[in-house]
Write a protein that holds these residues in place. Structure first.
Motif, PDB file in Angstrom:
ATOM      1  N   ARG A 190       0.839  -1.213   0.000  1.00 54.22           N
ATOM      2  CA  ARG A 190       0.000   0.000   0.000  1.00 54.22           C
ATOM      3  C   ARG A 190       0.866   1.252   0.000  1.00 54.22           C
ATOM      4  O   ARG A 190       0.562   2.238  -0.683  1.00 54.22           O
ATOM      5  CB  ARG A 190      -0.932  -0.013   1.207  1.00 54.22           C
ATOM      6  CG  ARG A 190      -1.999  -1.109   1.161  1.00 54.22           C
ATOM      7  CD  ARG A 190      -2.987  -0.969   2.317  1.00 54.22           C
ATOM      8  NE  ARG A 190      -3.924  -2.082   2.357  1.00 54.22           N
ATOM      9  CZ  ARG A 190      -3.772  -3.162   3.141  1.00 54.22           C
ATOM     10  NH1 ARG A 190      -2.731  -3.236   3.968  1.00 54.22           N
ATOM     11  NH2 ARG A 190      -4.661  -4.130   3.121  1.00 54.22           N
ATOM     12  N   ARG A 206      -3.421  -2.899  -9.567  1.00 53.15           N
ATOM     13  CA  ARG A 206      -2.548  -3.124  -8.422  1.00 53.15           C
ATOM     14  C   ARG A 206      -2.746  -4.582  -8.029  1.00 53.15           C
ATOM     15  O   ARG A 206      -3.867  -4.995  -7.736  1.00 53.15           O
ATOM     16  CB  ARG A 206      -2.925  -2.196  -7.271  1.00 53.15           C
ATOM     17  CG  ARG A 206      -2.872  -0.693  -7.605  1.00 53.15           C
ATOM     18  CD  ARG A 206      -3.667   0.113  -6.590  1.00 53.15           C
ATOM     19  NE  ARG A 206      -5.071  -0.287  -6.586  1.00 53.15           N
ATOM     20  CZ  ARG A 206      -5.919  -0.045  -5.585  1.00 53.15           C
ATOM     21  NH1 ARG A 206      -5.520   0.600  -4.500  1.00 53.15           N
ATOM     22  NH2 ARG A 206      -7.179  -0.456  -5.663  1.00 53.15           N
ATOM     23  N   PHE A 222      -6.999  -6.381  -4.150  1.00 58.61           N
ATOM     24  CA  PHE A 222      -6.821  -5.103  -4.853  1.00 58.61           C
ATOM     25  C   PHE A 222      -7.583  -5.109  -6.189  1.00 58.61           C
ATOM     26  O   PHE A 222      -8.751  -5.447  -6.217  1.00 58.61           O
ATOM     27  CB  PHE A 222      -5.336  -4.796  -5.019  1.00 58.61           C
ATOM     28  CG  PHE A 222      -4.652  -4.528  -3.711  1.00 58.61           C
ATOM     29  CD1 PHE A 222      -4.662  -3.255  -3.156  1.00 58.61           C
ATOM     30  CD2 PHE A 222      -4.017  -5.553  -3.006  1.00 58.61           C
ATOM     31  CE1 PHE A 222      -4.051  -3.009  -1.924  1.00 58.61           C
ATOM     32  CE2 PHE A 222      -3.407  -5.317  -1.787  1.00 58.61           C
ATOM     33  CZ  PHE A 222      -3.425  -4.038  -1.248  1.00 58.61           C
TER      34      PHE A 222
END
Length: 384
Positions: A190, A206, A222
């Protein structure tokens, strides 16, 4: 006479498609990437890629650029699926990859100049994913390198040379839900994504989740998940769940035909080193598969097989081309040409790849991936 292969690997593409559907449900809103490295874990990359596309998957992943280019050469264009490749070295076919519109994983500052040289040579922009090492300690930019790599990639993007379409990493212990390293890696990921965002990058994807994370760690999904082993119907967390408990069906069945049957006396030594001797008068069946075909030598005297419908065990050492099974009191029931199932879905008492993994002291990934080219693949599509 009827002709038949001495051995074959049956690849159930219908099971593959069903597995992908089950995994898509597990992935929630995250996009699914079908991982096809190592010839689709031994299942055949091009047929499996086509089955994945037919199942609605639009993201494919490979390790080497040669694997990615082979998919493009087989006619799987960008209209069918994006293809990402993540293992590069100097001297790799960078230009060919850019020309074929393969997404390139940039795992360190050293790689970006190679991408830019390929862009200049081809006159085409490249699509790249930036990889950060969040704790696996393998590929990916280190934390101290990440800021510089992000800044350089953003500058190249501003010049129209590349488009940063993804940021990725890889978990070290996703198959151990609850391990402290998982939280640490997700936090590091993150943070890396935040650095990229602050620099002005807006990646579409991501992604950090592999099969194990997809199935057990919702917080890791994600924008996209990369499913490898699970799509082939094997459990990435066998200590916790069987394939059936995860809604998966094994895709590969490895089978052969008995090549020879004979009776021997008590004390007869079997195969190299005579590590196994018969305990009484018995029958022996010869199976024409060996370590040259991918049968683990480490499973000597432990590997499970099903001969003529009954469970047996490898007797003695696995040789290069063959191994032996002690038939015991059932010798009269087995004839040359009878079927042998080495591993498959585990139906009707047959062994599984996971059982072979335990017998050889390894993982099911290795069992299916190591089945060699000498074993022909036969594809069952389940259509019609």
């Amino acid at each position: 006479m009827e002709t038949a292969p001495r051995a074959e690997a049956l690849i159930d593409l219908a099971a593959l498609r069903d597995n992908l559907s089950a995994l898509r449900e597990r992935a929630g809103s995250a996009e699914l990437m079908s991982v096809l490295k190592a010839d689709a874990y031994g299942h055949g990359a091009v047929p499996c890629a086509r089955a994945a596309v037919a199942a609605g998957v639009r993201r494919l992943g490979t390790a080497t650029p040669e694997e990615a280019l082979a998919l493009r050469a087989a006619g799987i264009g960008r209209a069918q699926a994006d293809v990402l490749c993540w293992l590069w070295t100097p001297g790799s076919p960078w230009r060919e990859a850019v020309t074929a519109d393969v997404e390139i994983c940039v795992s360190g500052m050293w790689a970006l100049p190679h991408v830019l040289d390929a862009v200049r040579a081809t006159g085409r922009p490249a699509r790249v994913h930036l990889k950060v090492d969040t704790g696996l300690g393998r590929n990916g930019a280190s934390a101290r390198e990440w800021h510089g790599l992000v800044a350089a990639a953003r500058a190249a993007e501003a010049e129209g040379m590349i488009s940063v379409t993804g940021v990725l990493s890889h978990l070290a212990r996703a198959d151990e839900p609850g391990h402290a390293s998982i939280v640490a890696q997700l936090d590091a990921f993150r943070e890396a994504v935040a650095v990229a965002s602050k620099a002005g990058l807006r990646p579409r994807s991501r992604h950090i989740a592999n099969s194990a994370a997809t199935l057990t760690l919702p917080e890791s999904r994600f924008d996209m998940v990369r499913v490898g082993l699970a799509q082939y119907g094997l459990s990435p967390v066998p200590e916790l769940y069987s394939p059936a408990e995860l809604g998966l069906r094994p895709v590969m069945t490895l089978r052969a035909r008995v090549a020879h049957v004979k009776r021997v006396s008590e004390g007869h030594g079997i195969s190299y080193g005579h590590t196994y001797r018969t305990t009484g008068e018995t029958g022996l069946a010869l199976v024409p598969l060996g370590y040259a075909d991918g049968i683990p030598r480490h499973a000597s005297s432990t590997g499970p097989v099903q001969v003529a419908g009954r469970r047996r065990t490898v007797a003695g050492r696995v040789a290069m081309d063959q191994f032996v099974v002690d038939l015991g009191s059932d010798a009269a029931e087995v004839e040359v040409g009878d079927p042998v199932e080495v591993f498959g879905a585990g139906e009707h008492g047959g062994p599984t790849a996971e059982e072979w993994a335990r017998a050889a002291g390894t993982i099911s990934y290795e069992i299916v991936t190591r089945i060699g080219a000498r074993v022909p693949r036969r594809y069952l599509d389940g259509v019609g």
